[in-house]
Design an enzyme around this catalytic site. Structure first.
Site, short mmCIF file in Angstrom:
data_model
loop_
_atom_site.label_atom_id
_atom_site.label_comp_id
_atom_site.label_asym_id
_atom_site.label_seq_id
_atom_site.Cartn_x
_atom_site.Cartn_y
_atom_site.Cartn_z
N SER A 267 -6.50 -7.42 10.21
CA SER A 267 -7.61 -7.70 10.59
C SER A 267 -8.19 -8.50 9.31
O SER A 267 -9.51 -8.93 9.32
CB SER A 267 -8.79 -6.34 10.71
OG SER A 267 -8.49 -5.64 9.43
N PRO B 234 -4.25 -10.28 18.85
CA PRO B 234 -4.97 -10.53 20.21
C PRO B 234 -6.50 -11.13 19.73
O PRO B 234 -7.16 -11.58 20.54
CB PRO B 234 -5.06 -9.07 20.60
CG PRO B 234 -4.35 -8.16 19.71
CD PRO B 234 -3.79 -9.14 18.39
N HIS C 159 0.77 -1.14 0.10
CA HIS C 159 -0.08 0.02 -0.11
C HIS C 159 0.75 1.23 0.04
O HIS C 159 0.45 2.35 0.33
CB HIS C 159 -1.00 -0.14 1.19
CG HIS C 159 -1.93 -1.15 1.26
ND1 HIS C 159 -2.80 -1.60 2.06
CD2 HIS C 159 -2.41 -1.91 0.24
CE1 HIS C 159 -3.11 -2.46 2.08
NE2 HIS C 159 -3.53 -2.74 0.56
#
Ligand code: BV8
Ligand code: ZN
Length: 238
Positions: free
Chosen positions: A187, A212, A118
């Protein structure tokens, strides 16, 4: 697969790839995309600012948001997660870091092969002639291209824009041959990066997620380690 078994798989690997997201820089104090924006940026959503439409509509706001993030990143230091990935190069013949991040922290930690899917917010690109530069003069804001006087923009990939062909090609090649893929701090929602791990899963690589929280990728990986990258990666890399 427990951590010692993952460490053994890495030690025996010819080629290891790490696909990283904003979570790998979280412990360096660089907020992730999902974290609520703070301070004067609290009223904007990152996804709304990281678009060509936002830059066309309010170039000054978008430019200032990147200037704010550039300052944040300049003051940040690579954390144990970045350093553990850099140290991998002393143990594994081929290490490729494929990152969605635009902060350059992998390079500052010493990783020598970093594929930036990106872009990188420390560089600018001319919206007209495409010339890339690492320095510019302000005012005006946004600055103008010294070559063609076009408008300069951050050299990053915005939502709705295509990823750099060269970066995607390098990422695809590395993922198709790797023995171990580490998916760290992402994510797994933003495409096409989120689908890249399938290239490793398809040929039976060991795929380990470090996060996490669970993600859409979790059901498909060999092992999903719940925890912080800065804590778990040094253990996994060994
Ligand atoms: C494209 C650069 C073809 C800029 C970024 C509908 C309309 C239009 C487009 C789409 C659409 N539906 C889908 C799309 C495609 C779109 C997309 O995927 N949208 C999503 C939101 C659904 N993708 C694109 O537009 C891409 N281009 O597809 O072109 C095209 C063309 C036209 C129309 C359609 C398609 C371009 C995507 C690139 C966008 N640019 N960044 C900038 O940074 O300013 S993406 C940006 O957000 C980041 O780079 C990163 O990739 C992403 C955020 O994701 P993460 O890195 O994963 O970070 P996140 O905050 O989400 O998660 C952090 C994770 O870390 C969490 O899981 C958390 O639990 C974990 N974590 C937290 N702390 C820690 C930790 N883990 C470990 N340790 C810790 N300490
Ligand atoms: Zn130009």
């Amino acid at each position: 697969m427990d951590i010692p078994a993952i460490t053994r798989a890495i030690a025996q690997a010819e080629s290891v790839v790490a696909l990283t997201g904003a979570g790998v820089s979280a412990e360096s104090g660089v907020p992730t995309f999902r974290d609520a924006q703070t301070g004067l940026w609290a009223r904007y959503r990152a996804e709304d600012l990281a678009t060509p439409e936002a830059f066309a509509r309010q170039p000054r706001v978008v430019w200032d948001w990147y200037a704010y993030r550039r300052k944040l990143v300049a003051e940040a230091q690579p954390n144990p997660a970045h350093r553990a990935l850099a140290a991998l190069e002393d143990r594994v013949p081929a290490v490729t870091i494929i990152t969605q991040n635009v902060d350059g922290l992998h390079q500052r930690a010493g990783s020598s092969r970093v594929v930036e899917l990106h872009g990188n917010l420390s560089r600018v690109r001319c919206a007209s002639c495409g010339r890339v530069a690492a320095s510019w003069t302000e005012p005006p804001v946004p600055p103008h291209c010294p070559a063609c006087n076009g408008r300069l923009r951050p050299d990053v990939v915005w939502f709705g824009e295509l990823l750099p062909r060269q970066a995607l090609a390098e990422a695809t090649t590395a993922l198709q041959v790797c023995n171990v893929l580490l998916v760290i701090g992402t994510s797994a929602l933003v495409e096409p990066a989120a689908s890249l791990p399938l290239l490793a899963l398809r040929h039976g690589a060991v795929v380990v997620e470090i996060n996490p929280a669970p993600t859409p990728l979790t059901p498909f990986v060999t092992a999903s380690l719940r925890g912080l990258a800065g804590v778990l990666l040094p253990q996994v890399v060994g």
